[in-house]
Structure formats: structure tokens, C-alpha cells
Design a protein around this motif. Structure first.
Motif, PDB file in Angstrom:
ATOM      1  N   MET A 157       0.841  -1.210   0.000  1.00  0.00           N
ATOM      2  CA  MET A 157       0.000   0.000   0.000  1.00  0.00           C
ATOM      3  C   MET A 157       0.870   1.251   0.000  1.00  0.00           C
ATOM      4  N   SER A 158       0.386   2.268  -0.672  1.00  0.00           N
ATOM      5  CA  SER A 158       1.118   3.525  -0.617  1.00  0.00           C
ATOM      6  C   SER A 158       0.766   4.238   0.691  1.00  0.00           C
ATOM      7  N   ASP A 159       1.551   5.260   0.992  1.00  0.00           N
ATOM      8  CA  ASP A 159       1.293   6.023   2.207  1.00  0.00           C
ATOM      9  C   ASP A 159       0.065   6.894   2.022  1.00  0.00           C
ATOM     10  N   ALA A 160      -0.593   7.154   3.148  1.00  0.00           N
ATOM     11  CA  ALA A 160      -1.734   8.062   3.109  1.00  0.00           C
ATOM     12  C   ALA A 160      -1.253   9.454   2.724  1.00  0.00           C
ATOM     13  N   GLN A 161      -2.125  10.230   2.118  1.00  0.00           N
ATOM     14  CA  GLN A 161      -1.760  11.580   1.706  1.00  0.00           C
ATOM     15  C   GLN A 161      -2.776  12.575   2.240  1.00  0.00           C
ATOM     16  N   THR A 162      -2.307  13.808   2.425  1.00  0.00           N
ATOM     17  CA  THR A 162      -3.269  14.873   2.749  1.00  0.00           C
ATOM     18  C   THR A 162      -4.019  15.240   1.484  1.00  0.00           C
ATOM     19  N   VAL A 163      -5.236  15.714   1.668  1.00  0.00           N
ATOM     20  CA  VAL A 163      -6.018  16.225   0.552  1.00  0.00           C
ATOM     21  C   VAL A 163      -6.375  17.664   0.904  1.00  0.00           C
ATOM     22  N   GLU A 164      -6.059  18.553  -0.020  1.00  0.00           N
ATOM     23  CA  GLU A 164      -6.326  19.957   0.283  1.00  0.00           C
ATOM     24  C   GLU A 164      -7.090  20.598  -0.858  1.00  0.00           C
ATOM     25  N   LEU A 165      -8.173  21.284  -0.520  1.00  0.00           N
ATOM     26  CA  LEU A 165      -8.955  22.009  -1.515  1.00  0.00           C
ATOM     27  C   LEU A 165      -8.742  23.495  -1.286  1.00  0.00           C
ATOM     28  N   ALA A 166      -8.461  24.214  -2.359  1.00  0.00           N
ATOM     29  CA  ALA A 166      -8.263  25.658  -2.244  1.00  0.00           C
ATOM     30  C   ALA A 166      -9.244  26.362  -3.164  1.00  0.00           C
ATOM     31  N   ALA A 167     -10.248  26.981  -2.573  1.00  0.00           N
ATOM     32  CA  ALA A 167     -11.261  27.750  -3.306  1.00  0.00           C
ATOM     33  C   ALA A 167     -11.811  26.970  -4.499  1.00  0.00           C
ATOM     34  N   VAL A 168     -12.120  25.704  -4.270  1.00  0.00           N
ATOM     35  CA  VAL A 168     -12.604  24.853  -5.358  1.00  0.00           C
ATOM     36  C   VAL A 168     -14.059  25.179  -5.683  1.00  0.00           C
ATOM     37  N   THR A 169     -14.291  25.407  -6.970  1.00  0.00           N
ATOM     38  CA  THR A 169     -15.616  25.817  -7.435  1.00  0.00           C
ATOM     39  C   THR A 169     -16.066  24.898  -8.558  1.00  0.00           C
ATOM     40  N   LYS A 170     -17.361  24.579  -8.568  1.00  0.00           N
ATOM     41  CA  LYS A 170     -17.913  23.807  -9.678  1.00  0.00           C
ATOM     42  C   LYS A 170     -19.188  24.465 -10.167  1.00  0.00           C
ATOM     43  N   ARG A 171     -19.219  24.720 -11.455  1.00  0.00           N
ATOM     44  CA  ARG A 171     -20.391  25.320 -12.066  1.00  0.00           C
ATOM     45  C   ARG A 171     -20.888  24.405 -13.183  1.00  0.00           C
ATOM     46  N   TYR A 172     -22.175  24.111 -13.205  1.00  0.00           N
ATOM     47  CA  TYR A 172     -22.757  23.340 -14.310  1.00  0.00           C
ATOM     48  C   TYR A 172     -23.638  24.284 -15.119  1.00  0.00           C
ATOM     49  N   ASP A 173     -23.263  24.580 -16.328  1.00  0.00           N
ATOM     50  CA  ASP A 173     -24.068  25.451 -17.184  1.00  0.00           C
ATOM     51  C   ASP A 173     -24.582  26.678 -16.424  1.00  0.00           C
ATOM     52  N   GLY A 174     -23.686  27.302 -15.679  1.00  0.00           N
ATOM     53  CA  GLY A 174     -24.088  28.516 -14.975  1.00  0.00           C
ATOM     54  C   GLY A 174     -24.588  28.272 -13.568  1.00  0.00           C
ATOM     55  N   ALA A 175     -25.088  27.054 -13.269  1.00  0.00           N
ATOM     56  CA  ALA A 175     -25.578  26.792 -11.913  1.00  0.00           C
ATOM     57  C   ALA A 175     -24.394  26.451 -11.013  1.00  0.00           C
ATOM     58  N   LEU A 176     -24.334  27.107  -9.862  1.00  0.00           N
ATOM     59  CA  LEU A 176     -23.218  26.929  -8.953  1.00  0.00           C
ATOM     60  C   LEU A 176     -23.478  25.716  -8.068  1.00  0.00           C
ATOM     61  N   ALA A 177     -22.640  24.690  -8.182  1.00  0.00           N
ATOM     62  CA  ALA A 177     -22.838  23.489  -7.361  1.00  0.00           C
ATOM     63  C   ALA A 177     -21.921  23.507  -6.142  1.00  0.00           C
ATOM     64  N   VAL A 178     -20.700  23.959  -6.363  1.00  0.00           N
ATOM     65  CA  VAL A 178     -19.736  24.060  -5.264  1.00  0.00           C
ATOM     66  C   VAL A 178     -19.136  25.452  -5.323  1.00  0.00           C
ATOM     67  N   ASP A 179     -19.187  26.164  -4.188  1.00  0.00           N
ATOM     68  CA  ASP A 179     -18.879  27.593  -4.187  1.00  0.00           C
ATOM     69  C   ASP A 179     -17.590  27.875  -3.410  1.00  0.00           C
ATOM     70  N   ALA A 180     -16.473  27.806  -4.114  1.00  0.00           N
ATOM     71  CA  ALA A 180     -15.178  28.214  -3.556  1.00  0.00           C
ATOM     72  C   ALA A 180     -14.895  27.629  -2.174  1.00  0.00           C
ATOM     73  N   ILE A 181     -14.924  26.307  -2.077  1.00  0.00           N
ATOM     74  CA  ILE A 181     -14.675  25.734  -0.756  1.00  0.00           C
ATOM     75  C   ILE A 181     -13.188  25.449  -0.555  1.00  0.00           C
ATOM     76  N   SER A 182     -12.737  25.646   0.672  1.00  0.00           N
ATOM     77  CA  SER A 182     -11.361  25.342   1.048  1.00  0.00           C
ATOM     78  C   SER A 182     -11.396  24.409   2.240  1.00  0.00           C
ATOM     79  N   LEU A 183     -10.504  23.416   2.193  1.00  0.00           N
ATOM     80  CA  LEU A 183     -10.572  22.368   3.207  1.00  0.00           C
ATOM     81  C   LEU A 183      -9.246  21.632   3.228  1.00  0.00           C
TER      82      LEU A 183
END
Lengths: 291, 331
Positions: free
Chosen positions: B1-27
Motif C-alpha cells: 500500500m502507498s502512504d496516506a496523503q493529505t487532501v487539500e482544496l483551495a477555493a474549489v468551485t464547480k459550475r454546471y451550465d451557470g448553476a453553482l454546485a460548489v462555491d469556492a470551498i477550502s478544506l
């Protein structure tokens, strides 16, 4: 469940029996008459029972054109089948991604279902005559020997005939693929991608095996539509005839039950094809969970 | 198994045809931790997971796994593996071939890949089913196979999309501890999407409550339960009363509400019992205050029956000052 049946049951049952008779009566008549005795004629009553007409058919006495037409039709239907499956799958895959003009392209593709077949056939024939003229003109100008002496027409079973049949089978194939891919969960492909499969590997190892049973359906459709196509074939086969055309011609000058034997034999062939197809489909489908 | 890794989100945004699904989340999710993305349907939790997996493009922002920005990497190059909600087991392949699929794609020889699949199936106690087709398995068995198949790629981060929602309640509780055990054993980072606050509480080191494409609160289960940040979080995780207390909005745990005799001087509210619900280990008492607020009190079963109440009874309500937790407004 011993309650008296309502009157509507008998009325509907009567209609259903009529329907069955109408559907299968002709086929059964032909089947029976194809075993007509050697002295018998084209209509009932049966004068003895024999396989005389099948033997004549098999021997092909004076029926060279039927045998050739049968082989030609078979080869054409095979080519149509392969092309229909290949193109339908590719087109079905393409239509899953909403590309620009997809709707228009779809309507263009299935329009040939609503244009009368004989019109399509005539149109293709006219187009090919234009093509012939063009080829001859080029041949004359460029001085190409075989065009000037040997070329008659580009019309033929595997040129214009093939095209005419594809205008008929492709819309059906495409519509079937639409239904198939509508029910196909894209999570399978995502899972494959997640597990490191390239797009080609995903298609080869996941998508294709999963849609394979439906492809047999498309193949059977393509084959049989081509196999018994008459109207679209009528103007585009050039100097050669397909089996349905040969049969149509023969019915106008028919004199003996050999044609019934031929009908029975070809129907038998179709039934056999369907049986093989269904067996394959049931073998390929993952076994259902029991209990 | 590989080592565990950190996961970091920086202002992640998702838009579908103009509709905002994920609004600049950081974690930031620590390596080797169990993180649950929790929220109602349509809150953006699944889109977030799918972006981390690489099955959805990021409209804006960055996703980092370990030291690398993986925005443009294909799923298989990210060191993640995903377990799908429907499991997406390939119906035409046997259990062993499903588990060995990733090795087959890499061109590992048949004998070796089936051997390794067998060892992975052992981890999820499914070796005896290796020749079956997925349709011949129960939901719980399918889930184990899907887990084994995902682990086969030796991921450093495992992504689980509502992995327990297709199971019946008993199995769900059992598979829950199984997931926790496997996560602890392998020491991988798990990111688990769920709409069940109970599941998130039971599993997670880090609970990320999402609402309308944003993170409403990210904290340990205990902190979320004891100190919900907004009325939404308090309502979504349940077990809380939300009251207006002298201009502030407060959250009050239902098990912190004390029901007192009607004449009690220390009472904070006077109320009438509107409903009694017997729940086994405890009893929920529905109350309506004079001001028209509704709230719930939860009492231990024995404590309730020491001095039982009936609907319609007039009571007083009290709580310790430190039990009231002030909420900020919903974002």
C-alpha cells in the motif's frame, strides 16, 4: 378463478384468433403447399405429399438466377449487417456526448425512415446515373481505356444497393443504440477509468461486453431488413437482382409450387438465424441471481 | 500500500451550465484521517468528491493530493480510488476478475493478478465468492468486492460515494465498523460522502457539513455536536433545539433541557407537554412554550418513568447556562 368469464372475453378472444390467422395463415399455407405432390398445382387441394419441389429447388434446374440471387442477397445482407452494427455503435457513442448539431443530425439520419422507400430508391438511382455520366466524361477526357470500353454503370448491389439498404438499417440501428445507451450507467465507465483503463480499454473491456447482447439484436435487424428488402432495392441493383427482386419477378410468371418451396426454405433460414441469435444472447447475458 | 496523503482544496468551485454546485470551498484533510462530507442532497458533497476523484472537472480553484496539484491529472494518476454508490461492479466479470481489473489494465499476467485479487478478497472475507458473478451476490457482499477492487490500485486516498445507502439498516451498522476497521488497518485517508449524520458521527475524524455548495462547518464530530456553528448545522445534525434567547440565537441540546415542576423559580420558560415519544433507551418529550416555540427534551428512559409526564401537563423548563450555545447566522 372459476368465475364465469365476461362476454368481452369471447369477443376479444375471437378478434385475437382472427389476428393470429391473418398473421400466420399465409405462412402456414405456403409451408403446406410447398410439400405439394409432383402433380399438384399452385393452389389447394394438395395432390399427394412430397418434397419434389424442394428437390427441384436444390437441383436448381433452370433456376440459375435464383441461386445466384440468393448468394448475392446473403453476401449483401452480411455486409449490411457488419456495417450497421459498426456504424450504429460508433454513432451511438458519439451521440452520448452532446455535440453541436446533434439533434439536427439525428433528424437527418432518421428522415429516410419516413421518405417512401421507392422514392429513396429512385433518387439513389438518379444520383448514380449522374455519377456514371461524370465517370464516363472523365474517362473520355483522360483517355482511360477501361472506362471508355468496359464501364457501364456504377450501379450495383455493393455500391448503390449497399447504400440503399444502409439508409434503411442505420436509422433502426441508431435508435436501438439510443435505447441501449440510455439505460447504460456511466458509472461503469467511470469505474474503469478510476481503475486505470484507457478510453480504448474501457470500451474494449467494459462497454462492449456489456452492450454485446444488444448488438446481436442490431445485427439480426440489419441482416433481416436487408435480406427481405424489395422497394429500396428495386431501382438500385443495376443489372443484378437480389432474392426478393427475383422472387417478385417470378411471382408474375409463376407456374409451379417451386416458389413455395423457396419461400419455405428462406423462412426456415430466417427462423434458424433468429434461434441462433437468441441462443447467443441468452448465453452472453450474465446469469440472473436465483431465488 | 502507498502512504496516506493529505487532501487539500483551495477555493474549489464547480459550475454546471451557470448553476453553482460548489462555491469556492477550502478544506484540509489530514493524511490517514477519516473525513465525512455530510449534507442534504444537492449540497455539493458528491460534486466535491467527484472533483477530488477526477471524474468531474474543476471550474476554478486547486485540488492538492500530497504535495501535488492534481487538477489536470486523470483519475488513475491521482493516487485516489473511488467506490461508487451503485458499486458499478462489472456484471460480465467474476468477482476475482473485477478485483483484478486494474492489474489487467496494467498488463499484469493472469495468474499473478488473480493471485493478488485473491489476497485482497481475503481482507474483506470474500475469497469463497471469487468465482461468482456480481449479480449473484447480496448488497453487502457487492460492497466488499467494490472495496477490494478499489483498494487493489493501492491508493493513498479512498473516496466513498454514499457507500452504505444501498444496504439495509442492520448491515449498514455492521459495514460501518468494517469500513472503520479497514481504514485503521491500512492507515489510508478516507473521504466518505453521506447524508446520514449518524453515519458521519460514527465514522469520521473530521465531519464537513455542507449546505448550498459551501462548507457550513468542518470539525470533529464532538465539536460539531457540542458547538454547531449555525442554525443549519444544529438542525441538520439533530438533537438540538434552536431558540431565540434575548436577541441571540442559541442551540440547546435536547438532552440538556431539564423539565421542572410548574412552580419552579429557576425556570427559563413555561411550557405544555404536546407529545411523548417512547424510543427505548430514552424518551422524547415534545414541548410548546407560552411564546409558541416548540422544543424537544430527551430524557433517559428510567429518569422519565421516575416521574412520568402526560401530554397536556404544564411544566417549567430550565437549562444550565453553559448548555446554551450561541449560533452565528447561516452563511
Amino acid at each position: 378463478m372459476s368465475a364465469r368469464r365476461p362476454r368481452s372475453f369471447y369477443v376479444l378472444a375471437f378478434l385475437f384468433v382472427l389476428f393470429l390467422l391473418f398473421l400466420y395463415g399465409p405462412m402456414i399455407s405456403i409451408l403446406v403447399l410447398s410439400f405439394q405432390g409432383p402433380e399438384g398445382g399452385l393452389v389447394f387441394p394438395m395432390v399427394g405429399v412430397s418434397t419434389h419441389w424442394f428437390e427441384r429447388l436444390w437441383a436448381g434446374g433452370g433456376q440459375v438466377e435464383i441461386g445466384a440471387a440468393l448468394r448475392r442477397s446473403f453476401a449483401l445482407a452480411l455486409v449490411v449487417m457488419v456495417l450497421t452494427v459498426t456504424i450504429s455503435v460508433l454513432a451511438g457513442l458519439a451521440f452520448r456526448r452532446r455535440f453541436r448539431g446533434a439533434t439536427v443530425l439525428l433528424y437527418v439520419a432518421i428522415a429516410s425512415l419516413i421518405v417512401p422507400s421507392i422514392v429513396v430508391s429512385l433518387g439513389i438511382a438518379l444520383e448514380f446515373r449522374l455519377l456514371d455520366d461524370a465517370i464516363k466524361a472523365v474517362g473520355a477526357v483522360a483517355g482511360i481505356e477501361w472506362v471508355q470500353t468496359g464501364f457501364v454503370s456504377a450501379l450495383g448491389p455493393f455500391t448503390s444497393g449497399l447504400g440503399a439498404h444502409l439508409t434503411w438499417t442505420l436509422p433502426f440501428g441508431l435508435l436501438i443504440m439510443f435505447a441501449v445507451f440510455n439505460r447504460f450507467d456511466p458509472a461503469y465507465e467511470e469505474a474503469a477509468r478510476d481503475l486505470g483503463a484507457t478510453p480504448w480499454q474501457t470500451f474494449r473491456h467494459v462497454t462492449l461486453p456489456m452492450i454485446a447482447p444488444f448488438l446481436i439484436g442490431v445485427a439480426v435487424f440489419g441482416f433481416t431488413l436487408s435480406w427481405d428488402e424489395l422497394a429500396r432495392s428495386s431501382q438500385v441493383m443495376g443489372a443484378q437482382n437480389t432474392l426478393p427482386m427475383q422472387l417478385a419477378a417470378k411471382t408474375t410468371t409463376v407456374t409451379d409450387p417451386e416458389i413455395y418451396a423457396l419461400g419455405t426454405a428462406t423462412t426456415g433460414g430466417s427462423v434458424l438465424l433468429l434461434l441462433v441469435a437468441f441462443t447467443l444472447i441468452s448465453l452472453m447475458q450474465p446469469r440472473r441471481k436465483r431465488g | 500500500m502507498s502512504d496516506a496523503q493529505t487532501v487539500e482544496l483551495a477555493a474549489v468551485t464547480k459550475r454546471y451550465d451557470g448553476a453553482l454546485a460548489v462555491d469556492a470551498i477550502s478544506l484540509k484533510i489530514k493524511a490517514g484521517s477519516y473525513c465525512c462530507l455530510l449534507g442534504p442532497s444537492g449540497c455539493g458533497k458528491s460534486s466535491t468528491l467527484r472533483m477530488i476523484a477526477g471524474h468531474e472537472d474543476v471550474t476554478d480553484g486547486h485540488i492538492m493530493i500530497g504535495p501535488r496539484v492534481v487538477n489536470d491529472d486523470p483519475p488513475a494518476a491521482r493516487g485516489t480510488a473511488m467506490m461508487f454508490q451503485s458499486y458499478a461492479l462489472f456484471p460480465h466479470l467474476s468477482v476475482a476478475e473485477n478485483v483484478a481489473f486494474s492489474l489487467r489494465m496494467k498488463g499484469v499476467a493472469r495468474a499473478e493478478r488473480l493471485d493478488r485479487a485473491e489476497r485482497m478478497l481475503d481482507l474483506v472475507s470474500m475469497t469463497e465468492f471469487s468465482d461468482r458473478k456480481p449479480t449473484q451476490l447480496s448488497g453487502g457482499q457487492q460492497q466488499r468486492v467494490a472495496l477490494a477492487r478499489a483498494l487493489m490500485t493501492e491508493p493513498s486516498v479512498l473516496l466513498l460515494d454514499e457507500p452504505l445507502s444501498a444496504l439495509d439498516p442492520f448491515l449498514r451498522v455492521r459495514m460501518r465498523s468494517e469500513l472503520r476497521r479497514i481504514q485503521a488497518e491500512m492507515g489510508l485517508t478516507f473521504i466518505h460522502v453521506t447524508h446520514s449524520q449518524e453515519e458521519a458521527m460514527a465514522l469520521a475524524d473530521l465531519v464537513v457539513v455542507m449546505n448550498d455548495g459551501r462548507i457550513a462547518q468542518a470539525a470533529s464530530p464532538r465539536e460539531i455536536y457540542n458547538a454547531p456553528r449555525t442554525p443549519f448545522v444544529a438542525r441538520f445534525i439533530g438533537g438540538h433545539n434552536i431558540l431565540d434567547d434575548g436577541g441571540r440565537t442559541i442551540a440547546l441540546r435536547a438532552d440538556d433541557v431539564a423539565i421542572l415542576p410548574p412552580g419552579e423559580a429557576a425556570a427559563r420558560r413555561r411550557a405544555r407537554v404536546s407529545e411523548i415519544e417512547y424510543r427505548g433507551p430514552d424518551v422524547r418529550v415534545g414541548l410548546e412554550t407560552e411564546a409558541g416555540e416548540t422544543l424537544n427534551a430527551v430524557m433517559r428512559e428510567r429518569a422519565f418513568f421516575d416521574s412520568p409526564l402526560a401530554p397536556g401537563a404544564d411544566v417549567a423548563i430550565g437549562w444550565r447556562p453553559e448548555a446554551a450555545h450561541e449560533l452565528s447566522r447561516d452563511a
